[in-house]
Design an enzyme around this catalytic site. Structure first.
Site, PDB file in Angstrom:
ATOM      1  N   GLY A  40     -10.445  -8.561 -36.335  1.00  0.00           N
ATOM      2  CA  GLY A  40     -11.606  -9.432 -36.137  1.00  0.00           C
ATOM      3  C   GLY A  40     -11.105 -10.857 -36.185  1.00  0.00           C
ATOM      4  O   GLY A  40     -10.658 -11.320 -37.226  1.00  0.00           O
ATOM      5  N   HIS A  41     -11.090 -11.524 -35.038  1.00  0.00           N
ATOM      6  CA  HIS A  41     -10.541 -12.873 -34.953  1.00  0.00           C
ATOM      7  C   HIS A  41     -11.672 -13.856 -34.670  1.00  0.00           C
ATOM      8  O   HIS A  41     -12.352 -13.748 -33.653  1.00  0.00           O
ATOM      9  CB  HIS A  41      -9.467 -12.935 -33.857  1.00  0.00           C
ATOM     10  N   GLN A 222      -3.818  -7.984 -37.560  1.00  0.00           N
ATOM     11  CA  GLN A 222      -3.400  -7.605 -38.922  1.00  0.00           C
ATOM     12  C   GLN A 222      -2.308  -8.557 -39.440  1.00  0.00           C
ATOM     13  O   GLN A 222      -2.241  -9.684 -38.996  1.00  0.00           O
ATOM     14  CB  GLN A 222      -2.936  -6.147 -38.971  1.00  0.00           C
TER      15      GLN A 222
END
Ligand code: GDP
Ligand code: IMO
Ligand code: MG
Length: 425
Positions: A40-41, A222
């Site tokens: 999730g960026h 990650q």
């Protein structure tokens, strides 16, 4: 330095999306090379906030070729939803290329992720339950379905005929419902039809771009401590987010990876289970969580918070190579008690590495250096010289204890809250 890897150097959520988006303004190509929608960026510009999971963080610039490379595991439905969401947010023109060799997250991967986590009980990994582990497991077991298979009825039918009996046996062993071949065939082909125009051999595309000397950003998902090879196994993800994996996961030669930017928070966070030596289970941890809005983008879980751990950063540096650091969320530490972990004590001995076994890693005690805090608001600072002296001292300590140069500092979520010390593109 036309080909730069942006690598998470802790347990993920370091701010990779923000820095990729910032640097992407000068790039030609942005590549996601591993992971899937476990990532999730978050990107903030022009007062808008975007949460990307599968799409590369270059998607906002029309001129950028955005690549989902072969090392990824792709949930096509999630990808289509994400494309729909950004379109609704006004991003209607973009270039997206999906590797024909990337693996597909199938519905049974989601079921199996949930079921294995339940069975693990107290030993659960705390996965995002997006089917990442089961999909990579199938890839390496050679039971996977790849994007190219979705484009051709005969290919997908043949794959399902071979794989589905095995997967259904596995599902039944967990007490889960088996899948009907026709159902998965139609679902897969409908996905294929919707993404067909984006699918290509991205290895060829990237090699062509390299020949043209294009500026390429490889956007890790990650972080090093979640790496399947070098992280806190088994509390890791199922791919390698390190620069070392860019080549194999993108289908390009290793010699084409020029430099690595290690993205790190000014403190440490972790989502999910597993050891975390500098964790703060106290009011200071709560204060950092609230100031830094440390809640997961994907699962919305509160992130575990701790002091900055440079043993972690030095581990990331050793296993993959980091040339420069980007220090993120420095503003969050304003007014707080500051400590940096520089080594651990294990059974009475001082060590400067991450032990391989969980039992040893759970026993380590962090050794800290204390630093004076600063109280000035730094969120509007745009050049290094204007930072408070104590803030500079904190940054210098990081450089001294890692022997790495800081090239970027982030003092807020938005593009403009960025201090550039050395231009990397
Ligand atoms: P990623 O997964 O590495 O891209 O990071 P995430 O987007 O999951 O988490 C980083 C969070 O920090 C996001 O909510 C960003 O908007 C936010 N963020 C990034 N840089 C800064 C910063 O310098 N200061 C503050 N306060 N927030 C930041
Ligand atoms: P970004 O790219 C933080 C964690 C999960 C869990 C472990 C395994 O946003 O930094 P998985 O679903 O991958 O099998 O879960 O890895 N995890 C992340 N933590 N940021 C991420 O991505 C993560 N992706 C996976 O919480 O502990
Ligand atoms: Mg994240």
């Amino acid at each position: 330095m036309p080909r730069l890897v942006l690598q998470g150097s802790q347990w993920g959520d370091e701010g990779k999306g923000k820095i990729t988006d910032y640097l992407a303004q000068k790039a030609d190509v942005v590549v996601r090379f591993q992971g899937g929608n476990n990532a999730g960026h978050t990107i903030v510009f022009d007062n808008h906030k975007y949460a990307l999971k599968l799409l590369p963080s270059g998607i906002f610039s029309k001129h950028i070729k955005n690549v989902l490379a072969q090392g990824m595991v792709i949930n096509v439905e999630a990808l289509l939803n994400e494309i729909q969401t950004i379109k609704e947010q006004g991003i209607t023109s973009f270039q997206l290329y999906i590797s024909s060799r990337a693996h597909v997250i199938m519905p049974y991967h989601l079921d199996l992720d949930g079921a294995s986590e339940s069975l693990l009980g107290d030993n659960k990994i705390g996965t995002t339950k997006k089917g990442i582990g089961p999909c990579y497991t199938d890839k390496y077991a050679r039971f996977g379905i790849r994007i190219a298979d979705l484009l051709e009825k005969d290919a997908l039918k043949a794959r399902l005929e071979a794989i589905l009996p095995i997967k259904n046996k596995e599902l039944e062993s967990y007490g889960l419902k088996p899948y009907d071949l026709e159902y998965l065939l139609n679902l897969g082909l409908s996905w294929g039809d919707k993404i067909r125009d984006h699918v290509t051999d991205t290895s060829i595309l990237l090699t062509e771009e390299i020949k043209k000397d294009s500026k390429i950003l490889f956007e890790g998902a990650q972080g090093a401590m979640l790496c399947i090879e070098n992280g806190t196994y088994p509390y890791v993800t199922s791919s390698s987010p390190l620069a070392a994996s860019v080549s194999i996961n993108s289908g390009i030669a290793p010699k084409y990876v020029d430099k690595v930017l290690g993205i790190m928070k000014a403190y440490t966070t972790r989502v999910g289970e597993g050891p975390f030596p500098t964790e703060l289970n106290n009011s200071l941890g709560d204060a950092i969580r609230e100031k830094g809005h440390e809640y997961g983008t994907v699962t919305h879980r509160p992130r575990r918070v701790g002091y900055l751990d440079l043993v972690v950063i030095n581990h990331a540096k050793r296993v993959s190579g980091i040339d420069y650091l980007a220090i993120m969320l420095l503003d969050v530490l304003t007014g707080l008690d500051l400590k940096i972990c520089y080594a651990y004590e294990l059974d009475g001995k001082v060590i400067d590495y991450i032990p391989a076994t969980l039992t040893e890693y759970q026993r380590v005690k962090p050794l800290y250096v204390s630093l004076p805090s600063w109280n000035e608001d730094i969120s509007k600072v745009t050049c290094y010289q204007d930072l408070p002296d104590n803030c500079k001292a904190y940054l210098k300590k990081i450089e001294e204890l890692t022997s790495l140069k800081i090239s970027m500092i982030s003092v807020g979520p938005s593009r403009e809250n960025t201090i550039v010390i050395e231009d990397l593109l």
